[in-house]
Write an enzyme that holds these catalytic residues in place. Sequence first.
Site, PDB file in Angstrom:
ATOM      1  N   GLU A 183       7.136  28.192 -23.438  1.00  0.00           N
ATOM      2  CA  GLU A 183       7.975  27.365 -22.558  1.00  0.00           C
ATOM      3  C   GLU A 183       7.633  25.895 -22.770  1.00  0.00           C
ATOM      4  OE1 GLU A 183       8.188  28.995 -18.564  1.00  0.00           O
ATOM      5  OE2 GLU A 183       8.290  26.969 -17.756  1.00  0.00           O
ATOM      6  N   TYR A 235      14.383  22.684  -4.995  1.00  0.00           N
ATOM      7  CA  TYR A 235      13.665  23.640  -5.822  1.00  0.00           C
ATOM      8  C   TYR A 235      13.271  24.889  -5.027  1.00  0.00           C
ATOM      9  CZ  TYR A 235      11.403  26.089  -9.334  1.00  0.00           C
ATOM     10  OH  TYR A 235      11.103  27.099 -10.190  1.00  0.00           O
ATOM     11  N   ARG A 290      14.893  18.275 -14.552  1.00  0.00           N
ATOM     12  CA  ARG A 290      13.960  18.447 -15.663  1.00  0.00           C
ATOM     13  C   ARG A 290      14.407  19.697 -16.395  1.00  0.00           C
ATOM     14  NH1 ARG A 290      10.885  15.797 -18.874  1.00  0.00           N
ATOM     15  NH2 ARG A 290       8.960  16.787 -19.502  1.00  0.00           N
ATOM     16  N   ASP A 305      12.447  28.815  -4.472  1.00  0.00           N
ATOM     17  CA  ASP A 305      12.010  30.051  -5.117  1.00  0.00           C
ATOM     18  C   ASP A 305      13.011  31.142  -4.742  1.00  0.00           C
ATOM     19  OD1 ASP A 305       9.854  29.535  -6.711  1.00  0.00           O
ATOM     20  OD2 ASP A 305       8.359  29.802  -5.129  1.00  0.00           O
TER      21      ASP A 305
END
Length: 374
Positions: free
Chosen positions: A307, A355, A256, A357
């Site tokens: 954003e 994903y 994405r 962090d």
Amino acid sequence: MAEFDYLIVGAGLFGAVFAHEAGKAGKKCLVIDRRDHIGGNVYTEETEGINVHKYGAHIFHTNDKRIWDYVNTFAEFNRYTNSPVARYKEELYNLPFNMNTFHALWGVKTPKEAELKIEEQKRDAVEQMRAEGVAEPRNLREQALTLVGKDIYEKLIEGYTEKQWGKRASELPAFIIKRLPVRFTYDNNYFNDKYQGIPEGGYTGMIEKMLKGCEIRLSTDYFKERKSYDNVSNRIVFTGMIDEFYGHRFGYLEYRSLRFETETLDMYNYQGNAVVNYTEYEVPYTRIIEHKHFEFGTQEKTVITREYPAEWKWGDEPYYPMNDEKNNALYSKYRELAEEEDRVIFGGRLGEYKYYDMHQVVARALEIADKELN
Ligand code: FAD
Ligand code: UDP
């Protein structure tokens, strides 16, 4: 004999931590990045004396003292606590869902009143689903409704999530939100972690310190000069897209993307908070960041960034891996190839298609470096 011990593809957080550890072990590293700066997505750049998070808000948080102590050797972290505000039409709510949110939604004042209200909302949602013949939540919409009820779902979750992922909530898998934490205290701290903050002076300085002693080549794409870069070192640490590394031979992984729109405004304070989420579907961006508030800035001007979530296509920045079942299955095929490599190590958000962090990237890079170097 190759000129370098390691070629590190990607000067992001993973590459920088690995490079630092390798340097400490006496290894010679060459770090390349296709962008014209170091830092990957944590990169910050100064404008009007304000450190601008060029790729979206980055707040460091961790429960692990070892990781916290590690990053603190490269920067002094401030006491910033993330407490985003959500804006739905003309209404403002605190996040995460806590007593301040419940008071603003329903006027409740005590935890007992709030619990009763949420229970009532959840019960209504479950009853409605049963009436429609649905026993178990089949998608994100139904999952969220049964976890927090209609009011929170409609005002704070549905629009934001649909914008973020580019799909209706009823078409998104339920597993994306197994849990939606609700907190029955007046506490707006978004994270539950023990340690949290922003490096004073921005992330770029922190990455610079990590990379000290390495040779760095920017605006340099590994794939454009693959043959020569393959011979420059004994071993390679690759933090780019794993499917690109293998020429997409099993197909393209999906991501994405995002578009950032940054403006300098001739005013002292635009929104009074670092992060304001826009949760209604009709507003095309998901959040506005006002960068000075990450470091309690007192500059005369301010810099804000809107954003916008965006479809990803080949050539766009791959910000979020789409970790759904289909893409995870495709990734495991690439992973199998990666495991066969004897001189290439894959790491980070794109190299491992996960994903992560920042604290997880640091932990993973330390783990891999430890295995590799000891
Ligand atoms: P990256 O930062 O993507 O670095 C990879 C680098 O490799 C890039 O610089 C890229 O240009 C380079 N590269 C790729 N291919 C090639 C090639 N072929 N040749 C040369 N170079 C190449 N984490 C948090 O902990 N807190 C937050 O608040 C937070 N907010 C975020 C907000 C947004 C909008 C996004 C997108 C992420 C956020 N993150 C946050 C996650 C954080 O950005 C990542 O954990 C971290 O940056 C990943 O580091 P990395 O080194 O794995 O990847
Ligand atoms: N989310 C939401 N409303 C909000 C903020 C987040 O519904 O106001 C949901 C949304 O589905 C999003 C997920 O929570 O994808 C994670 O958001 P967060 O901002 O915590 O993560 P980030 O996008 O920064 O990784």
